[in-house]
Design an enzyme around this catalytic site. Sequence first.
Site, PDB file in Angstrom:
ATOM      1  N   ASP A  51       0.744  -1.232   0.012  1.00 23.88           N
ATOM      2  CA  ASP A  51      -0.036  -0.004  -0.029  1.00 23.88           C
ATOM      3  C   ASP A  51       0.541   1.603   0.086  1.00 23.88           C
ATOM      4  O   ASP A  51       2.119   1.276   0.257  1.00 23.88           O
ATOM      5  CB  ASP A  51      -0.731   0.066   1.318  1.00 23.88           C
ATOM      6  N   LYS A  73      -3.490   4.150  -4.234  1.00 24.65           N
ATOM      7  CA  LYS A  73      -3.754   5.267  -5.111  1.00 24.65           C
ATOM      8  C   LYS A  73      -2.464   5.902  -5.959  1.00 24.65           C
ATOM      9  O   LYS A  73      -1.242   5.791  -5.340  1.00 24.65           O
ATOM     10  CB  LYS A  73      -4.154   6.564  -4.376  1.00 24.65           C
ATOM     11  N   MET A 188      -7.076   8.907   9.972  1.00 23.91           N
ATOM     12  CA  MET A 188      -7.728   9.798   8.829  1.00 23.91           C
ATOM     13  C   MET A 188      -8.466  10.978   9.075  1.00 23.91           C
ATOM     14  O   MET A 188      -9.660  10.953   8.542  1.00 23.91           O
ATOM     15  CB  MET A 188      -8.451   8.745   8.237  1.00 23.91           C
TER      16      MET A 188
HETATM   17  N1  SAH Z   1      -3.390   0.162   9.651  1.00 20.41           N
HETATM   18  C1  SAH Z   1      -2.638   1.492   9.539  1.00 20.41           C
HETATM   19  C2  SAH Z   1      -4.014   2.713   9.427  1.00 20.41           C
HETATM   20  C3  SAH Z   1      -4.356   2.758   7.986  1.00 20.41           C
HETATM   21  S1  SAH Z   1      -5.562   3.963   7.987  1.00 20.41           S
HETATM   22  C4  SAH Z   1      -2.070   1.447  11.178  1.00 20.41           C
HETATM   23  O1  SAH Z   1      -2.605   0.694  12.016  1.00 20.41           O
HETATM   24  O2  SAH Z   1      -1.504   2.577  11.442  1.00 20.41           O
HETATM   25  C5  SAH Z   1      -4.259   5.332   7.333  1.00 20.41           C
HETATM   26  C6  SAH Z   1      -4.089   6.300   8.388  1.00 20.41           C
HETATM   27  O3  SAH Z   1      -3.175   5.927   9.496  1.00 20.41           O
HETATM   28  C7  SAH Z   1      -3.620   7.649   7.908  1.00 20.41           C
HETATM   29  O4  SAH Z   1      -4.797   8.441   7.344  1.00 20.41           O
HETATM   30  C8  SAH Z   1      -3.015   8.364   9.303  1.00 20.41           C
HETATM   31  O5  SAH Z   1      -4.295   8.711  10.078  1.00 20.41           O
HETATM   32  C9  SAH Z   1      -2.361   6.929   9.713  1.00 20.41           C
HETATM   33  N2  SAH Z   1      -1.037   6.814   9.796  1.00 20.41           N
HETATM   34  C10 SAH Z   1      -0.554   5.833   9.111  1.00 20.41           C
HETATM   35  N3  SAH Z   1       0.604   5.972   9.279  1.00 20.41           N
HETATM   36  C11 SAH Z   1       0.974   7.220   9.684  1.00 20.41           C
HETATM   37  C12 SAH Z   1       2.190   7.883   9.914  1.00 20.41           C
HETATM   38  N4  SAH Z   1       3.204   7.438   9.689  1.00 20.41           N
HETATM   39  N5  SAH Z   1       2.172   9.082  10.470  1.00 20.41           N
HETATM   40  C13 SAH Z   1       1.010   9.530  10.913  1.00 20.41           C
HETATM   41  N6  SAH Z   1      -0.088   9.021  10.569  1.00 20.41           N
HETATM   42  C14 SAH Z   1      -0.263   7.671  10.149  1.00 20.41           C
END
Ligand code: SAH
Length: 275
Positions: A51, A73, A188
């Site tokens: 992803d 995307k 998000m």
């Molecule tokens: N499965 C992921 C979440 C996916 S949804 C997890 O457990 O972290 C995607 C969202 O995750 C983004 O919009 C943001 O809110 C958050 N996110 C993922 N990686 C991030 C990062 N390095 N820094 C800040 N937010 C992050």
Amino acid sequence: MTASSIDHLGLDLPRFEPGWVWLCGAGPGDPGLLTLHAVNGLRQADVLVYDALVGPEILGLARPDALLEYAGKRGGKPSPRQRDISLRIVELAKAGKRVLRLKGGDPFVFGRGGEEALSLVEAGVPFRVLPGISAGIGGLAYAGIPCTHRETNSVVTFLTGHDATGATPDGIDWAAVARGSPVIVMYMALKHLDEIRRRLLAGGRAAAEPMAIVSHASLPEQQVVETTLGTCVEDAAAGGATAPAMIVLGEVVRLRSALDWLGAIRARAGERAGA
Ligand code: SAH
């Protein structure tokens, strides 16, 4: 090479069998936050289906001859439909590939990992789940913010700021969250922060309550905007907060003034470079 090159650790990590899918969390970004299971998977996989939030350094740990397939995307085009991604993974597994499905953070936290796993079950494809460090926990830790702290909260809520349609989720009982959860960790949520602020204020949260917006957590470009519920939207814009970002509301944010270990490391490195 099918044997894991982390064999020397002497751990009995699993062998990746052809025709299997490993649904794997890659953590928030810093490759050091990968699990040993993830590295073991990266070293053996024939195909990586990854992803947008999985960075090049992590992909670089794959076997040199592994096939890398991007499933996110691209250039403003809509992301491939979830159904299509699931079908592709099933197809690769049925073709006898060892398929590592790599997702940011943890695959079962707002990552649609459950949906993909269900498709594998439906198709009779054997799989393993390799949990990862979720941005809502590890990402905040990189900003010096614990998601629980004994004096402040024994409850924490993880929520998503937009639902499958992209709107602020109406499925969330915002008033109940506002009332019942001293710390709210939001994935998000940057896009709809205005609407989220409105709902939390309506639910009785104080405008002065501290909030932090942690962008690109654990990556070299990590940036933190410290703000309050009342001024978060304006401060996010002024501070240049960008996605991906974790947003956290609650008293735990105040701990950052003492616990910003990464800021301290960076300041020291800056002093050395400037000396
Ligand atoms: N499965 C992921 C979440 C996916 S949804 C997890 O457990 O972290 C995607 C969202 O995750 C983004 O919009 C943001 O809110 C958050 N996110 C993922 N990686 C991030 C990062 N390095 N820094 C800040 N937010 C992050």
